[in-house]
Write a protein that holds these residues in place. Structure first.
Motif, PDB file in Angstrom:
ATOM      1  N   GLU A   1       1.982  12.321  -9.280  1.00  0.00           N
ATOM      2  CA  GLU A   1       1.319  13.858  -9.218  1.00  0.00           C
ATOM      3  C   GLU A   1       2.527  14.748  -9.190  1.00  0.00           C
ATOM      4  O   GLU A   1       2.232  15.745  -9.825  1.00  0.00           O
TER       5      GLU A   1
ATOM      6  N   LEU B   1       0.639  -1.230   0.054  1.00  0.00           N
ATOM      7  CA  LEU B   1       0.235   0.066  -0.062  1.00  0.00           C
ATOM      8  C   LEU B   1       0.975   1.268   0.068  1.00  0.00           C
ATOM      9  O   LEU B   1       0.786   2.229  -0.831  1.00  0.00           O
ATOM     10  N   LEU B   2       1.943   1.168   0.747  1.00  0.00           N
ATOM     11  CA  LEU B   2       2.939   2.336   0.800  1.00  0.00           C
ATOM     12  C   LEU B   2       3.688   2.669  -0.435  1.00  0.00           C
ATOM     13  O   LEU B   2       3.662   3.586  -1.226  1.00  0.00           O
ATOM     14  N   GLN B   3       3.901   1.461  -1.203  1.00  0.00           N
ATOM     15  CA  GLN B   3       4.308   1.439  -2.515  1.00  0.00           C
ATOM     16  C   GLN B   3       3.539   2.117  -3.523  1.00  0.00           C
ATOM     17  O   GLN B   3       3.979   3.105  -4.337  1.00  0.00           O
ATOM     18  N   GLN B   4       2.066   1.492  -3.493  1.00  0.00           N
ATOM     19  CA  GLN B   4       1.327   2.247  -4.354  1.00  0.00           C
ATOM     20  C   GLN B   4       1.101   3.592  -4.100  1.00  0.00           C
ATOM     21  O   GLN B   4       1.043   4.561  -5.179  1.00  0.00           O
ATOM     22  N   ARG B   5       0.965   4.229  -3.070  1.00  0.00           N
ATOM     23  CA  ARG B   5       0.937   5.545  -2.462  1.00  0.00           C
ATOM     24  C   ARG B   5       2.059   6.469  -3.193  1.00  0.00           C
ATOM     25  O   ARG B   5       1.992   7.468  -3.405  1.00  0.00           O
ATOM     26  N   GLU B   6       3.393   5.715  -2.873  1.00  0.00           N
ATOM     27  CA  GLU B   6       4.443   6.468  -3.218  1.00  0.00           C
ATOM     28  C   GLU B   6       4.483   6.647  -4.975  1.00  0.00           C
ATOM     29  O   GLU B   6       4.918   7.655  -5.272  1.00  0.00           O
ATOM     30  N   ASN B   7       3.973   5.406  -5.576  1.00  0.00           N
ATOM     31  CA  ASN B   7       3.751   5.729  -6.960  1.00  0.00           C
ATOM     32  C   ASN B   7       2.826   6.925  -7.402  1.00  0.00           C
ATOM     33  O   ASN B   7       3.070   7.369  -8.433  1.00  0.00           O
ATOM     34  N   GLN B   8       1.989   6.904  -6.661  1.00  0.00           N
ATOM     35  CA  GLN B   8       0.666   7.915  -7.089  1.00  0.00           C
ATOM     36  C   GLN B   8       1.304   9.296  -6.782  1.00  0.00           C
ATOM     37  O   GLN B   8       1.284  10.259  -7.518  1.00  0.00           O
ATOM     38  N   LEU B   9       2.152   9.405  -5.773  1.00  0.00           N
ATOM     39  CA  LEU B   9       2.678  10.777  -5.446  1.00  0.00           C
ATOM     40  C   LEU B   9       3.744  11.126  -6.410  1.00  0.00           C
ATOM     41  O   LEU B   9       3.838  12.249  -6.689  1.00  0.00           O
ATOM     42  N   GLN B  10       4.519   9.972  -6.831  1.00  0.00           N
ATOM     43  CA  GLN B  10       5.700  10.511  -7.889  1.00  0.00           C
ATOM     44  C   GLN B  10       4.929  10.714  -9.077  1.00  0.00           C
ATOM     45  O   GLN B  10       5.490  11.824  -9.750  1.00  0.00           O
TER      46      GLN B  10
END
Length: 235
Positions: free
Chosen positions: A166, A155-164
């Motif tokens: 953005e 989940l953290l990796q998914q959030r990191e990819n999303q923020l990257q």
């Protein structure tokens, strides 16, 4: 032979333990390194196993020890006997043969059965490692088709990819806006210079007109107002 009799007594003492003590030791003690083991009996180290065993988490050691714990007649018990007899100074083939003779005499296990037990333990370790690696991949989100929900790391990796993504989008927008700002500033500067030039031109024209008007006004006052010498005489 006296030495064999002494080793047999030591082997018997190895098996005579207090109730409940043997399982506890089997579950908590990791296999000890054996001196001068023959190359054929040395187990190959897994790839990437440079980290010392002393740095492994205790729960992992306990898990492996529980996984290898048997009924006292398996290869794991035999290796403990080998380690116990190694403290008497035996090494190499003599160590393993003596330990097997004592082990077979006490348990009735023959050589093929003992080696088959070793293969079973190896399969246990391999199967357990495969399960652990599968869970590890699920935690990392590397198996999106897994039925298990993604773990915290995934989940953290998914959030990191999303923020990257953005941040990349915002960076692109910022670059475009910065270019627009520079173009607008250039236009404003050109318009400012144009306006200042027009004002300067107007000031020149205004000053010239004012000077000319002043000159004509002064001349008119001088020439149109009659002087006293030119006033008509009265009768």
């Amino acid at each position: 032979m006296d030495i064999l009799n002494n080793l047999t007594k030591a082997a018997k003492g190895f098996f005579i333990e207090n109730d409940g003590q043997a399982p506890a030791e089997a579950a908590t003690q990791a296999p000890q390194p054996l001196p001068a083991q023959p190359a054929a009996s040395a187990a190959p180290q897994p790839a990437g196993s440079a980290t010392p065993v002393t740095q492994a988490e205790q729960r992992h050691l306990d898990h492996i020890a529980t996984l290898l714990a048997g009924d006292g007649k398996d290869f794991g018990t035999y290796t403990k006997m080998v380690g116990s007899m190694a403290s008497s100074g035996l090494t190499g083939p003599l160590l393993y043969q003596t330990a097997f003779n004592a082990f077979a005499a006490l348990t009735g296990v023959d050589r093929p059965t003992l080696l088959a037990s070793a293969e079973q333990l190896a399969h246990k370790l391999a199967d357990d490692r495969a399960k652990v690696l599968q869970r590890h991949r699920e935690k990392l989100g590397e198996t999106p088709d897994a039925k298990a929900p993604p773990g915290p790391l995934a989940l953290l990796q998914q959030r990191e990819n999303q923020l990257q993504a953005e941040v990349a989008s915002l960076t692109q927008q910022l670059t475009a806006k910065s270019q627009q700002l520079r173009e607008l500033q250039q236009q404003a500067q050109a318009e400012r210079q144009k306006t200042q030039a027009a004002l300067a031109s107007y000031e020149l024209a205004n000053a010239a007109a004012a000077a000319e008007l002043q000159a004509h006004s002064q001349a008119a006052q001088n020439f149109l107002n009659p002087s006293p010498s030119t006033k008509p005489q009265t009768a």
